[in-house]
Design an enzyme around this catalytic site. Structure first.
Site, mmCIF file in Angstrom:
data_model
loop_
_atom_site.group_PDB
_atom_site.id
_atom_site.type_symbol
_atom_site.label_atom_id
_atom_site.label_comp_id
_atom_site.label_asym_id
_atom_site.label_seq_id
_atom_site.Cartn_x
_atom_site.Cartn_y
_atom_site.Cartn_z
ATOM 1 N N HIS A 18 8.459 -5.983 -1.727
ATOM 2 C CA HIS A 18 9.649 -6.729 -1.296
ATOM 3 C C HIS A 18 9.402 -7.628 -0.077
ATOM 4 O O HIS A 18 10.093 -7.602 0.926
ATOM 5 C CB HIS A 18 10.899 -5.843 -1.156
ATOM 6 N N HIS A 23 14.394 10.485 -0.940
ATOM 7 C CA HIS A 23 14.793 9.104 -0.626
ATOM 8 C C HIS A 23 15.070 8.371 -1.937
ATOM 9 O O HIS A 23 14.319 8.521 -2.902
ATOM 10 C CB HIS A 23 13.651 8.457 0.147
ATOM 11 N N GLU A 35 15.268 4.947 -2.500
ATOM 12 C CA GLU A 35 14.704 3.619 -2.782
ATOM 13 C C GLU A 35 13.845 3.685 -4.047
ATOM 14 O O GLU A 35 13.181 4.687 -4.320
ATOM 15 C CB GLU A 35 13.896 3.102 -1.583
ATOM 16 N N ASP A 68 11.093 2.715 -5.252
ATOM 17 C CA ASP A 68 9.666 3.057 -5.347
ATOM 18 C C ASP A 68 9.472 4.576 -5.435
ATOM 19 O O ASP A 68 8.411 5.043 -5.844
ATOM 20 C CB ASP A 68 8.851 2.464 -4.187
ATOM 21 N N HIS A 121 14.057 5.618 6.582
ATOM 22 C CA HIS A 121 14.622 4.373 7.079
ATOM 23 C C HIS A 121 15.874 3.949 6.292
ATOM 24 O O HIS A 121 16.358 2.831 6.486
ATOM 25 C CB HIS A 121 13.552 3.277 7.030
ATOM 26 N N ASP A 159 8.890 8.274 3.461
ATOM 27 C CA ASP A 159 8.291 7.015 3.921
ATOM 28 C C ASP A 159 7.614 7.142 5.283
ATOM 29 O O ASP A 159 6.695 6.374 5.598
ATOM 30 C CB ASP A 159 9.373 5.929 4.026
ATOM 31 N N TYR A 198 2.355 -0.977 8.545
ATOM 32 C CA TYR A 198 3.486 -0.325 7.874
ATOM 33 C C TYR A 198 4.600 -0.034 8.893
ATOM 34 O O TYR A 198 5.769 -0.326 8.670
ATOM 35 C CB TYR A 198 2.956 0.965 7.246
ATOM 36 N N HIS A 233 3.583 7.320 0.728
ATOM 37 C CA HIS A 233 2.673 6.179 0.523
ATOM 38 C C HIS A 233 1.367 6.472 1.261
ATOM 39 O O HIS A 233 1.387 7.015 2.375
ATOM 40 C CB HIS A 233 3.249 4.883 1.114
HETATM 41 FE FE1 FEO Z 1 11.959 3.280 1.502
HETATM 42 FE FE2 FEO Z 1 8.840 3.783 0.118
HETATM 43 O O1 FEO Z 1 10.696 3.402 0.113
#
Ligand code: FEO
Length: 395
Positions: free
Chosen positions: A24, A78, A80, A82, A145, A164, A192, A225
């Site tokens: 993104h 989370h 989001e 991903d 976040h 994250d 990051y 990640h």
């Molecule tokens: Fe806030 Fe890795 O997504």
């Protein structure tokens, strides 16, 4: 790559996205990974899923260890996409599994995937579920976040599943901190942090202190990640404490763009003035540098000097893009100044200054503007401007 064992009965079952170059808008030169973890005890729990385009790979990784149908708990740290993108597929296969998230996670899951997620069971900080010999405890981390974010902590194994937080966008064959180049790892962790977590710096300091006060020992940090921190989890915790403190180095960064070379000449003269005072400087032209890297360079710099030519009475589009991005991230404790060139009307320096003021940035008095092409006197002004900035940094 599915035989990654954190401890007996605890596996990484995520996927590596080697070819991702744009997350993104965040430029991911080294790809990323979407980490998911399977815990097999008397009950089986899956912590997070992966981006939906990799759902088959996730299922294959799980199926090598157990049947997806046998999963008892789907933990959503989370929402989001991903991390939750494959959740609808997994939830359909594991139809008897309880889905666990924070209250805001439940709300977001319903908003993302529909009313079938009304069946989500919510947890708060301190709530636990028993998997058999093991206990999963939850710690809400709102706005780290997203509002729904939370950590899961495996008590007996001392593993923090941090979602994250403490991650990197880094694709690698090694899944652990001790299996990748340390310099690359910390470089990607810094990038990051700068691009994702900068706005939440005060919350990060508070949340880390809260976790420390809970007195929970952490042997492994398993983020969603990049690599798993097993060699030295305190390294990334200390790095986060340092970055979120807003402490800066005696360093300046000049970020600019240029049309016919005038603003470039000014940028170099300003940089020379700074260097003449023994202060380290980085010079980044925006058409040669991504916003991602520019923002990372700002993270630990004390002063940011932004330059733009005037195009149609406004700042140059790449500079506008950079300022839009960084005013959203709101790095604290920097001193900002501006310079630029113009042909007739001007406007770039005015617009940049206004934008920074509106974001609440601290702005140094004065700026340098040059009409058409800087002559020797103009370049001397730029050099002096650089020297003044260096003096402020030293003060
Ligand atoms: Fe806030 Fe890795 O997504």
């Amino acid at each position: 790559m599915n035989n990654v064992v954190l401890k007996e009965g605890i596996n990484w079952v995520g996927v590596v996205d080697w070819n991702l170059r744009d997350f993104h808008g965040y430029i991911t030169d080294r790809g990323t990974s979407y980490n998911a973890y399977l815990i097999r005890d008397e009950k089986t729990a899956l912590i997070d899923t992966v981006k939906c385009s990799f759902a088959d790979e996730l299922i294959e990784n799980i199926e090598q260890l157990t049947s997806v149908e046998k999963i008892d708990y789907l933990i959503v740290n989370h929402v989001e996409m991903d991390h939750s993108g494959s959740l609808p597929v997994i939830a359909k296969l594991a139809k008897n599994a309880k889905i666990i998230s924070s209250q805001r996670g439940k709300d977001a899951l319903i908003e993302h995937f529909g009313a079938e997620f009304n069946r989500v069971e919510t947890v708060k900080t301190g709530d636990e579920i028993q998997l058999g010999k093991r206990t999963l405890r939850f710690i809400e981390t709102p706005m780290l976040h997203w509002p729904d974010s939370m950590f899961s902590y495996l008590v007996e194994d001392k593993i923090l599943f941090s979602n994250d937080a403490f991650g990197e966008h880094l694709a690698s064959s090694g899944r652990y901190d001790d299996e990748v180049d340390e310099q690359v790892l910390m470089e990607e962790a810094r990038t990051y942090y700068a691009n994702i977590l900068t706005p939440f710096a005060p919350l990060i300091t508070r949340k880390i202190q809260e976790v420390v006060q809970m007195g929970i020992p952490i042997e492994i940090i398993a983020p969603d990640h990049g690599v798993i921190w097993r060699k030295d989890p305190s390294k990334i915790i200390n790095a986060y404490l340092q970055w979120s403190s807003g402490a800066s180095k005696q360093e300046a960064v000049v970020i600019y763009d240029t049309m016919w070379g005038s603003t470039d000449k000014m940028a170099r003269a300003i940089a020379d003035g700074i260097i003449s005072q023994g202060i380290e400087v980085k010079l980044l032209k925006l058409r040669a540098t991504s916003n991602t890297d520019a923002v990372t360079a700002v993270l630990e710099a004390k002063t940011v000097i932004v330059g733009s030519p005037t195009l149609n009475n406004q700042m140059f589009p790449t500079v506008s893009s950079f300022l839009t991005y960084i005013t959203g991230l709101k790095p604290k404790g920097k001193l900002w100044s501006f310079f630029g060139s113009f042909g007739w009307g001007g406007g770039a320096v005015r617009d940049m200054t206004e934008m920074a003021k509106k974001a609440g940035f601290q702005i140094q008095e004065g700026s340098v503007e040059v009409k058409y092409i800087p002559d020797e006197e103009d370049l001397k002004k730029c050099f002096d401007f650089g020297q003044q900035i260096a003096q402020k940094i030293k003060a």
